[in-house]
Structure formats: structure tokens, C-alpha cells
Design a protein around this motif. Structure first.
Motif, PDB file in Angstrom:
ATOM      1  N   HIS A   1       6.689   7.455  12.463  1.00  9.59           N
ATOM      2  CA  HIS A   1       7.499   6.066  12.904  1.00  9.59           C
ATOM      3  C   HIS A   1       7.300   4.806  11.856  1.00  9.59           C
ATOM      4  CE1 HIS A   1       3.112   6.407  13.741  1.00  9.59           C
ATOM      5  NE2 HIS A   1       2.962   5.307  13.906  1.00  9.59           N
ATOM      6  N   TYR A   2       7.659   5.302  10.697  1.00  4.64           N
ATOM      7  CA  TYR A   2       7.640   4.267   9.727  1.00  4.64           C
ATOM      8  C   TYR A   2       8.802   3.528   9.515  1.00  4.64           C
ATOM      9  CZ  TYR A   2       4.382   3.093   6.071  1.00  4.64           C
ATOM     10  OH  TYR A   2       3.452   2.189   5.230  1.00  4.64           O
ATOM     11  N   PHE A   3       9.769   3.436  10.709  1.00  2.00           N
ATOM     12  CA  PHE A   3      11.106   2.907  10.485  1.00  2.00           C
ATOM     13  C   PHE A   3      11.041   1.291  10.145  1.00  2.00           C
ATOM     14  CE2 PHE A   3      11.661   7.051  12.429  1.00  2.00           C
ATOM     15  CZ  PHE A   3      12.509   7.592  11.604  1.00  2.00           C
TER      16      PHE A   3
ATOM     17  N   GLN B   1       8.481  -0.365   9.064  1.00  2.00           N
ATOM     18  CA  GLN B   1       7.905  -0.819   8.092  1.00  2.00           C
ATOM     19  C   GLN B   1       8.972  -0.697   6.961  1.00  2.00           C
ATOM     20  OE1 GLN B   1       4.659  -1.425   8.524  1.00  2.00           O
ATOM     21  NE2 GLN B   1       4.657  -2.492   6.304  1.00  2.00           N
ATOM     22  N   CYS B   2       9.684   0.553   6.888  1.00  2.00           N
ATOM     23  CA  CYS B   2      10.846   0.510   5.700  1.00  2.00           C
ATOM     24  C   CYS B   2      11.827  -0.706   5.970  1.00  2.00           C
ATOM     25  CB  CYS B   2      11.476   1.893   5.594  1.00  2.00           C
ATOM     26  SG  CYS B   2      10.215   3.239   5.328  1.00  2.00           S
ATOM     27  N   ARG B   3      12.034  -0.994   7.087  1.00  2.00           N
ATOM     28  CA  ARG B   3      13.451  -2.120   7.234  1.00  2.00           C
ATOM     29  C   ARG B   3      12.902  -3.166   6.586  1.00  2.00           C
ATOM     30  NH1 ARG B   3      13.761  -0.326  12.828  1.00  2.00           N
ATOM     31  NH2 ARG B   3      15.429   1.209  12.845  1.00  2.00           N
ATOM     32  N   ARG B   4      11.569  -3.455   6.646  1.00  2.00           N
ATOM     33  CA  ARG B   4      11.089  -4.891   5.880  1.00  2.00           C
ATOM     34  C   ARG B   4      10.767  -4.801   4.324  1.00  2.00           C
ATOM     35  NH1 ARG B   4       7.539  -8.681   9.602  1.00  2.00           N
ATOM     36  NH2 ARG B   4       8.258  -7.891  11.623  1.00  2.00           N
ATOM     37  N   CYS B   5      10.800  -3.286   3.844  1.00  2.00           N
ATOM     38  CA  CYS B   5      10.358  -3.099   2.502  1.00  2.00           C
ATOM     39  C   CYS B   5      11.276  -3.223   1.636  1.00  2.00           C
ATOM     40  CB  CYS B   5       9.572  -1.737   2.390  1.00  2.00           C
ATOM     41  SG  CYS B   5       8.981  -1.315   0.829  1.00  2.00           S
ATOM     42  N   TRP B   6      11.010  -3.996   0.526  1.00  2.00           N
ATOM     43  CA  TRP B   6      11.766  -4.485  -0.381  1.00  2.00           C
ATOM     44  C   TRP B   6      12.051  -3.475  -1.736  1.00  2.00           C
ATOM     45  CZ3 TRP B   6       6.875  -6.086   0.634  1.00  2.00           C
ATOM     46  CH2 TRP B   6       6.192  -6.072  -0.355  1.00  2.00           C
ATOM     47  N   MET B   7      11.154  -2.412  -1.461  1.00  2.00           N
ATOM     48  CA  MET B   7      11.196  -1.405  -3.016  1.00  2.00           C
ATOM     49  C   MET B   7      12.531  -0.705  -2.762  1.00  2.00           C
ATOM     50  SD  MET B   7       8.757   1.885  -3.566  1.00  2.00           S
ATOM     51  CE  MET B   7       8.994   2.441  -5.101  1.00  2.00           C
ATOM     52  N   VAL B   8      13.056  -0.951  -4.071  1.00  2.00           N
ATOM     53  CA  VAL B   8      14.572  -0.445  -4.597  1.00  2.00           C
ATOM     54  C   VAL B   8      14.709   1.153  -4.765  1.00  2.00           C
ATOM     55  CG1 VAL B   8      16.629  -0.812  -5.908  1.00  2.00           C
ATOM     56  CG2 VAL B   8      15.190  -2.577  -5.368  1.00  2.00           C
ATOM     57  N   ASP B   9      15.709   1.770  -4.369  1.00  2.00           N
ATOM     58  CA  ASP B   9      15.600   3.148  -4.662  1.00  2.00           C
ATOM     59  C   ASP B   9      14.496   4.148  -4.029  1.00  2.00           C
ATOM     60  OD1 ASP B   9      18.316   2.630  -5.612  1.00  2.00           O
ATOM     61  OD2 ASP B   9      17.341   2.433  -7.712  1.00  2.00           O
ATOM     62  N   CYS B  10      13.810   3.545  -3.102  1.00  2.00           N
ATOM     63  CA  CYS B  10      12.723   4.470  -2.672  1.00  2.00           C
ATOM     64  C   CYS B  10      13.209   5.919  -2.110  1.00  2.00           C
ATOM     65  CB  CYS B  10      11.981   3.763  -1.507  1.00  2.00           C
ATOM     66  SG  CYS B  10      10.486   4.751  -1.158  1.00  2.00           S
ATOM     67  N   ALA B  11      12.828   7.023  -2.413  1.00  2.00           N
ATOM     68  CA  ALA B  11      12.980   8.062  -2.211  1.00  2.00           C
ATOM     69  C   ALA B  11      12.652   8.509  -0.900  1.00  2.00           C
ATOM     70  CB  ALA B  11      12.891   9.231  -3.270  1.00  2.00           C
ATOM     71  N   TYR B  12      11.718   7.772  -0.172  1.00  2.00           N
ATOM     72  CA  TYR B  12      11.031   8.176   0.816  1.00  2.00           C
ATOM     73  C   TYR B  12      11.442   7.163   2.026  1.00  2.00           C
ATOM     74  CZ  TYR B  12       8.316  10.858  -2.047  1.00  2.00           C
ATOM     75  OH  TYR B  12       7.846  11.821  -3.104  1.00  2.00           O
ATOM     76  N   ARG B  13      12.325   6.242   1.743  1.00  2.00           N
ATOM     77  CA  ARG B  13      12.885   5.305   2.817  1.00  2.00           C
ATOM     78  C   ARG B  13      13.413   5.956   4.018  1.00  2.00           C
ATOM     79  NH1 ARG B  13      13.761   0.117   2.904  1.00  2.00           N
ATOM     80  NH2 ARG B  13      13.433  -0.336   1.019  1.00  2.00           N
ATOM     81  N   ARG B  14      12.992   5.625   5.171  1.00  2.00           N
ATOM     82  CA  ARG B  14      13.562   6.168   6.337  1.00  2.00           C
ATOM     83  C   ARG B  14      14.298   5.154   7.238  1.00  2.00           C
ATOM     84  NH1 ARG B  14       8.839   7.389   4.994  1.00  2.00           N
ATOM     85  NH2 ARG B  14       7.920   9.474   5.378  1.00  2.00           N
TER      86      ARG B  14
ATOM     87  N   LEU C   1       1.013  -1.090   0.019  1.00  2.00           N
ATOM     88  CA  LEU C   1      -0.097   0.020   0.033  1.00  2.00           C
ATOM     89  C   LEU C   1       0.880   1.258   0.106  1.00  2.00           C
ATOM     90  CD1 LEU C   1      -2.707  -1.162   2.357  1.00  2.00           C
ATOM     91  CD2 LEU C   1      -2.965  -0.826  -0.196  1.00  2.00           C
ATOM     92  N   CYS C   2       1.763   1.348   0.865  1.00  2.00           N
ATOM     93  CA  CYS C   2       2.955   2.254   0.807  1.00  2.00           C
ATOM     94  C   CYS C   2       3.355   2.716  -0.707  1.00  2.00           C
ATOM     95  CB  CYS C   2       3.949   2.182   1.832  1.00  2.00           C
ATOM     96  SG  CYS C   2       5.030   3.505   2.074  1.00  2.00           S
ATOM     97  N   GLN C   3       3.874   1.525  -1.180  1.00  2.00           N
ATOM     98  CA  GLN C   3       4.431   1.715  -2.573  1.00  2.00           C
ATOM     99  C   GLN C   3       3.486   2.089  -3.555  1.00  2.00           C
ATOM    100  OE1 GLN C   3       6.201  -2.262  -3.354  1.00  2.00           O
ATOM    101  NE2 GLN C   3       7.398  -2.334  -1.705  1.00  2.00           N
ATOM    102  N   ALA C   4       2.259   1.969  -3.649  1.00  2.00           N
ATOM    103  CA  ALA C   4       1.147   2.084  -4.310  1.00  2.00           C
ATOM    104  C   ALA C   4       0.887   3.682  -4.250  1.00  2.00           C
ATOM    105  CB  ALA C   4      -0.128   1.274  -4.217  1.00  2.00           C
ATOM    106  N   ALA C   5       0.937   4.031  -2.763  1.00  2.00           N
ATOM    107  CA  ALA C   5       0.686   5.416  -2.715  1.00  2.00           C
ATOM    108  C   ALA C   5       1.666   6.548  -3.240  1.00  2.00           C
ATOM    109  CB  ALA C   5       0.364   5.292  -1.192  1.00  2.00           C
ATOM    110  N   LEU C   6       3.049   6.133  -3.325  1.00  2.00           N
ATOM    111  CA  LEU C   6       4.008   7.132  -3.420  1.00  2.00           C
ATOM    112  C   LEU C   6       3.779   7.949  -4.712  1.00  2.00           C
ATOM    113  CD1 LEU C   6       6.925   5.541  -1.727  1.00  2.00           C
ATOM    114  CD2 LEU C   6       5.753   7.322  -0.962  1.00  2.00           C
ATOM    115  N   PRO C   7       3.710   7.010  -5.881  1.00  2.00           N
ATOM    116  CA  PRO C   7       3.181   7.828  -7.252  1.00  2.00           C
ATOM    117  C   PRO C   7       2.222   8.630  -7.354  1.00  2.00           C
ATOM    118  CG  PRO C   7       3.565   5.413  -7.556  1.00  2.00           C
ATOM    119  CD  PRO C   7       3.538   5.809  -6.079  1.00  2.00           C
TER     120      PRO C   7
HETATM  121  S1  SF4 Z   1      10.930   2.052   1.617  1.00  2.00           S
HETATM  122 FE1  SF4 Z   1       9.433   2.775   3.181  1.00  2.00          FE
HETATM  123  S2  SF4 Z   1       8.351   4.612   2.489  1.00  2.00           S
HETATM  124 FE2  SF4 Z   1       9.531   3.230   0.760  1.00  2.00          FE
HETATM  125  S3  SF4 Z   1       7.621   2.325  -0.231  1.00  2.00           S
HETATM  126 FE3  SF4 Z   1       8.811   0.878   1.265  1.00  2.00          FE
HETATM  127  S4  SF4 Z   1       7.859   1.322   3.385  1.00  2.00           S
HETATM  128 FE4  SF4 Z   1       7.182   3.077   2.070  1.00  2.00          FE
END
Ligand code: SF4
Length: 244
Positions: free
Chosen positions: A218-220, A222-235, A149-155
Motif C-alpha cells: 500500500h505504498y501508492f 507514498q509514491c505520489r508524494r515522492c520526488w525521486m525521478v525515474d524510480c523503477a519501483y514507483r507504484r 528512507l525508501c530512496q536510501a533503501a532501494l540501492p
Molecule cells: S517513488 Fe515510491 S518506491 Fe520509489 S523511492 Fe519514492 S516512495 Fe520509494
């Protein structure tokens, strides 16, 4: 996975054959082990490997999701789709929202059926470990869904909050029925009884907030588990993922 999910989809979207992996740390946590402080014996680890392999073969991860525009918000309430949801301090935690997203995740009933059969056969250690595997499996799926859902929202220049579920964070379990009215579990075979008990049992229902100003302070984790490469919003750097 099926087709890309739209974070503001008004019609229920079903995602099946989700490529989710069971988080092994979660299994041990459900077994009562604290990371870094208690170490399982070799016997426990052998049982753990057997149960994880069995759980991976039995799970059928899928989720249904739908977004509903927010009609009104106050300090402790969100009104959407004709429902009034009471969650303490939700406005302070999530900020102003455009919509709420409601999701129901399940790994199906094959794991719980096998657990029951193992208990009948008096294979208690494996039964208990497999039950923890099932709990970890649906937890991993819910984390996976939150990341999707986070990945789908960013664009769409939107943000998605962390998830909350009835029974947690001061949210009354009785509001489970309101959640199911907003997003019925029927498309993925999940039912809710009058006591707000979901079936299959290895199911998690949740809600997230969606909006341009939604708070993700407090999305830290979430981002630690997320596989999205080069996410500009990664925390936080990715250290592991539940994506296969
Ligand atoms: S790295 Fe973090 S901000 Fe980026 S899509 Fe994943 S959860 Fe969202």
C-alpha cells in the motif's frame, strides 16, 4: 540536507535544514475541510496564506534516525534492541523484516511559541490557523523522511514500509518510551516526559520496517508524494511533493 542517509545506520543520524515544504492540503485538513467537498471562504484563504508564510519562516525541520536489527517477530510483536513492541497484525502488514528504523521528526518550538503569543494577544483566528500549519509542517516532514528512507533503501535492494507511530494502528502510546530508548530525541532537542508527551509538541516519532521482503503493498500514497525521478519501483505517478 546534510549527508546521504544510510537506511541501516546503527548510529543515530541527524538530518538538519531539511528542504521540506508544508503541504497546504494538510493544513486545511487540520482545519476540518474535506478535499473536494468543503471550500474555504476568501477570508479563510487569506488567513491561511498568512499562517503558511509565517509557519514556513518559523519552522526548523530536522530529524534523527537509527536502525536496529530485528531479533524476533511474531504476529503482533517485534523484538529489537532489547525492546518488545506490540503492534496488532504487524507481521501480516509488514512481512518479514531485517531491521526496524526509528525516526523522530520535529519542526522545533518557534511555531508553538508564536501560537501561544497570538492567543495571549487574542488573535484567535490566526493562532488556530498557525497551530494547524505547525501540525501540517511536522506531518510533511514525517512523509519526507519516509520517502528519504525508501530512496536510501532501494540501492541496497531493501524495502522500507510505511511508518507507524505509538497511539495509532492499535499501538499503545505507552510504547513511546521504548521508541525513545531505541532512538533518543536528544540530538534534535526533543524530550519525552513520564506521560509520554513529546516536547516540542510539533514532533512525530515513528517506526518503519526494513527488509528485502518487507511489504510495501500500500505504498501508492507514498509514491505520489515522492520526488525521486525515474524510480523503477514507483507504484503511482507523482502528483505533488513536500520537497522544496
Ligand atoms: S517513488 Fe515510491 S518506491 Fe520509489 S523511492 Fe519514492 S516512495 Fe520509494
Amino acid at each position: 540536507m546534510s549527508e546521504p542517509l544510510r537506511v541501516l545506520t546503527a548510529t543515530a543520524a541527524v538530518l538538519q535544514d531539511v528542504p521540506v515544504r508544508i503541504d497546504r492540503d494538510d493544513v486545511l485538513r487540520f482545519q476540518g475541510y474535506k478535499k473536494g467537498t468543503s471550500v474555504p471562504t476568501e477570508d479563510v484563504l487569506a488567513l491561511f496564506d498568512e499562517a503558511v508564510e509565517l509557519g514556513e519562516s518559523l519552522q526548523a525541520p530536522r530529524f534523527v534516525y537509527r536502525a536496529i536489527p530485528v531479533d524476533a517477530q511474531s504476529a503482533d510483536t517485534i523484538e529489537a534492541g532489547g525492546e518488545r513492541l506490540r503492534i496488532p497484525s504487524i507481521e501480516r502488514l509488514w512481512g518479514r523484516l531485517d531491521a526496524v528504523g526509528v525516526g523522530i521528526c520535529t519542526v522545533g518550538d518557534a511555531i508553538e511559541q508564536r501560537v501561544s503569543a497570538l492567543f495571549d494577544a487574542r488573535e484567535f483566528p490566526l493562532a488556530v490557523m498557525l497551530d494547524s500549519v505547525g501540525s501540517a509542517a511536522v506531518e510533511s516532514l514525517a512523509e519526507f523522511a519516509n520517502d528519504v528512507l525508501c530512496q536510501a533503501a532501494l540501492p541496497e535492494t531493501l524495502r522500507v514500509t510505511n511508518r507507524v507511530s505509538p497511539g495509532y494502528a492499535g499501538w499503545d502510546t505507552a510504547e513511546q518510551s521504548a521508541l525513545f530508548r531505541l532512538c533518543p530525541g536528544e540530538p534534535i532537542g526533543v524530550t519525552l516526559n513520564d506521560a509520554c508527551f513529546m516536547s516540542p509538541t510539533k514532533t512525530i516519532s515513528f517506526m518503519v520496517g526494513v527488509g528485502a521482503e518487507a511489504r510495501v503493498d500500500h505504498y501508492f500514497t507514498q509514491c505520489r508524494r515522492c520526488w525521486m525521478v525515474d524510480c523503477a519501483y514507483r507504484r503511482a505517478p507523482a502528483d505533488h511533493t513536500v520537497h522544496r
